[in-house]
Write a protein that holds these residues in place. Structure first.
Motif, mmCIF file in Angstrom:
data_model
loop_
_atom_site.group_PDB
_atom_site.id
_atom_site.type_symbol
_atom_site.label_atom_id
_atom_site.label_comp_id
_atom_site.label_asym_id
_atom_site.label_seq_id
_atom_site.Cartn_x
_atom_site.Cartn_y
_atom_site.Cartn_z
ATOM 1 N N CYS A 164 2.415 -4.777 3.437
ATOM 2 C CA CYS A 164 1.467 -4.912 4.540
ATOM 3 C C CYS A 164 2.076 -5.773 5.653
ATOM 4 C CB CYS A 164 0.165 -5.549 4.052
ATOM 5 S SG CYS A 164 -0.794 -4.511 2.922
ATOM 6 N N TYR A 168 -2.461 -7.939 8.628
ATOM 7 C CA TYR A 168 -2.867 -6.955 7.619
ATOM 8 C C TYR A 168 -2.450 -7.416 6.221
ATOM 9 C CZ TYR A 168 -3.831 -3.564 11.321
ATOM 10 O OH TYR A 168 -4.344 -2.917 12.413
ATOM 11 N N PHE A 209 0.851 -1.189 0.000
ATOM 12 C CA PHE A 209 0.000 0.000 0.000
ATOM 13 C C PHE A 209 0.888 1.241 0.000
ATOM 14 C CE2 PHE A 209 1.314 -0.102 4.324
ATOM 15 C CZ PHE A 209 1.191 1.189 4.819
ATOM 16 N N SER A 215 -3.815 -0.216 -3.705
ATOM 17 C CA SER A 215 -4.477 0.009 -2.412
ATOM 18 C C SER A 215 -3.778 1.108 -1.627
ATOM 19 C CB SER A 215 -4.481 -1.277 -1.587
ATOM 20 O OG SER A 215 -5.257 -2.285 -2.203
ATOM 21 N N THR A 218 -3.583 -6.789 1.633
ATOM 22 C CA THR A 218 -4.483 -6.261 0.606
ATOM 23 C C THR A 218 -4.417 -7.188 -0.598
ATOM 24 O OG1 THR A 218 -4.911 -4.418 -0.909
ATOM 25 C CG2 THR A 218 -2.652 -4.723 -0.206
ATOM 26 N N CYS A 237 -4.071 -1.236 4.077
ATOM 27 C CA CYS A 237 -4.160 -2.697 4.194
ATOM 28 C C CYS A 237 -5.398 -3.063 5.011
ATOM 29 C CB CYS A 237 -2.902 -3.244 4.862
ATOM 30 S SG CYS A 237 -1.381 -2.916 3.941
ATOM 31 N N SER A 238 -5.997 -4.172 4.679
ATOM 32 C CA SER A 238 -7.182 -4.644 5.395
ATOM 33 C C SER A 238 -6.758 -5.476 6.605
ATOM 34 C CB SER A 238 -8.057 -5.492 4.473
ATOM 35 O OG SER A 238 -8.490 -4.733 3.362
#
Length: 372
Positions: A227, A233, A216, A240, A235, A243-244
């Motif tokens: 990430c 975390y 990211f 992006s 993605t 990070c998710s």
């Protein structure tokens, strides 16, 4: 003697001397075609080298490049100074070069336009001035113009060139500056654009590229950041800007760049890169669990659930395996949490998993597997 009224006429080509006591030849720059008349001066733009001239034609026009400098009665014409010119004959004064032109030499018959890259901002100049840094001009310029934004002045100041991609100028520039890290520009740019979040600037600053999956970036980044998989975390898509977070029951799967459910028999509190195996004595029977459960007394975990203990065995709460009933105790049913004690007069019959009476002639104090 003669009286003062007895004045004599001077002849042609003559005039009175200084005190009018006699006649003398007309000097250079003048003539007299009539007896008894004064010498006439050659007019502006003309001269005469002759003495005692009688004809007006004796006064000749100045040649091109010369003038009489606004005077009359001259024996010769003066050379035009640098910065002026006399394009043809008969000039009374040399003309100043107009702005945008110059003459470097004396006796010039014309003024030349300034070369491209130079200018003459005033009249009567003998040389043109080079354009300043960041400016340019064409031929015959009276002023140099500033190069607009997105361009820069060529070395010879004759024109402006476009800035190349990855560079910019704000106007009046002698060169284009590179874009700052984390930004980019196209051709002939007057400014650079900051790369958006999820992108990073190429090394030559000509464009922004998407961050690859698993990375990211914030706006204005020159590189992307990996990430934190260990913190759960990731993605899964390129480009992006964040990070998710893989929450409870899930883990960050490096292989797929996605949050995946924990498999049966494992759990996750969230923020992990791998799921935890259920501890001894616990289980779960579905994917994506946030914790593991304990089996009820009388049963033990088998990985995906609980299995009841068979007759003759038992399991207390939290046991990891069923245990055989101790000597003198029995469990006659499945899923026993404990074994029953066979009291006095009885013994534990392992064949039937029940307490049986001692036969005649034998006895038991209790807690035995056979009677005495």
């Amino acid at each position: 003697g003669s009286s003062s009224s007895d004045c004599l006429d001077c002849g042609v080509g003559e005039g009175n001397n200084a005190d009018s006591s006699g006649c003398e030849s007309c000097p250079q720059g003048s003539y007299n075609p009539s007896a008894g008349a004064a010498c006439i001066l050659c007019g502006q733009g003309k001269y005469s080298e002759a003495i005692g001239a009688t004809l007006a034609q004796t006064c000749e026009p100045c040649v091109a490049g010369k003038s009489t400098e606004g005077n009359e009665g001259l024996a010769s014409c003066a050379s035009c100074a640098a910065g002026t010119s006399a394009p043809s004959t008969g000039y009374s004064t040399c003309a100043q070069c107009v702005p945008g032109t110059y003459s470097a030499a004396t006796e010039s018959t014309s003024c030349s336009p300034c070369n491209a890259g130079e200018y003459a901002g005033a009249s009567g100049l003998s040389a043109c001035v080079s354009c300043d840094v960041g400016t340019y001009s064409g031929a015959g310029a009276v002023i140099c113009g500033a190069c607009p934004g997105g361009k820069y002045a060529k070395m010879d100041r004759t024109d402006c060139d476009d800035c190349q991609s990855g560079t910019f100028s704000t106007g009046g520039a002698d060169s284009c500056a590179s874009c700052a890290s984390g930004s980019y520009s196209g051709f002939a740019a007057s400014s650079c654009t900051t790369c958006a979040g999820g992108k990073y600037s190429k090394a030559d600053y000509t464009s922004c590229e998407d961050c690859e999956a698993s990375k990211f970036s914030n706006p204005g980044a020159s590189s992307c950041t990996l990430c934190d998989y260990s913190g759960g975390y990731l993605t899964s898509t390129s480009g992006s800007n964040a990070c998710s977070y893989c929450g409870p029951g899930k883990y960050a799967d490096v292989a797929t760049n996605a949050c995946a459910d924990c498999a049966t028999g494992k759990y996750s509190p969230g923020g992990v890169s791998s799921c935890v195996v259920c501890e001894s004595g616990k289980f779960n029977d579905a994917d994506g669990q946030t914790s593991c459960s304990s089996c009820e007394p009388g049963s033990v975990p088998d990985g995906n659930g609980c299995t009841d203990c068979t007759p003759g065995n038992y399991a207390a709460f939290g046991a990891t395996a069923c245990s055989s009933c101790e000597t003198g105790t029995v469990s006659s049913a499945s899923a026993a949490a404990f074994c029953d004690y066979c009291g006095p007069g009885k013994y534990a019959d392992v064949a039937t998993n029940a307490c049986a009476d001692c036969t005649k002639g034998k006895y038991s104090l209790g807690g035995v597997s056979s009677c005495l």
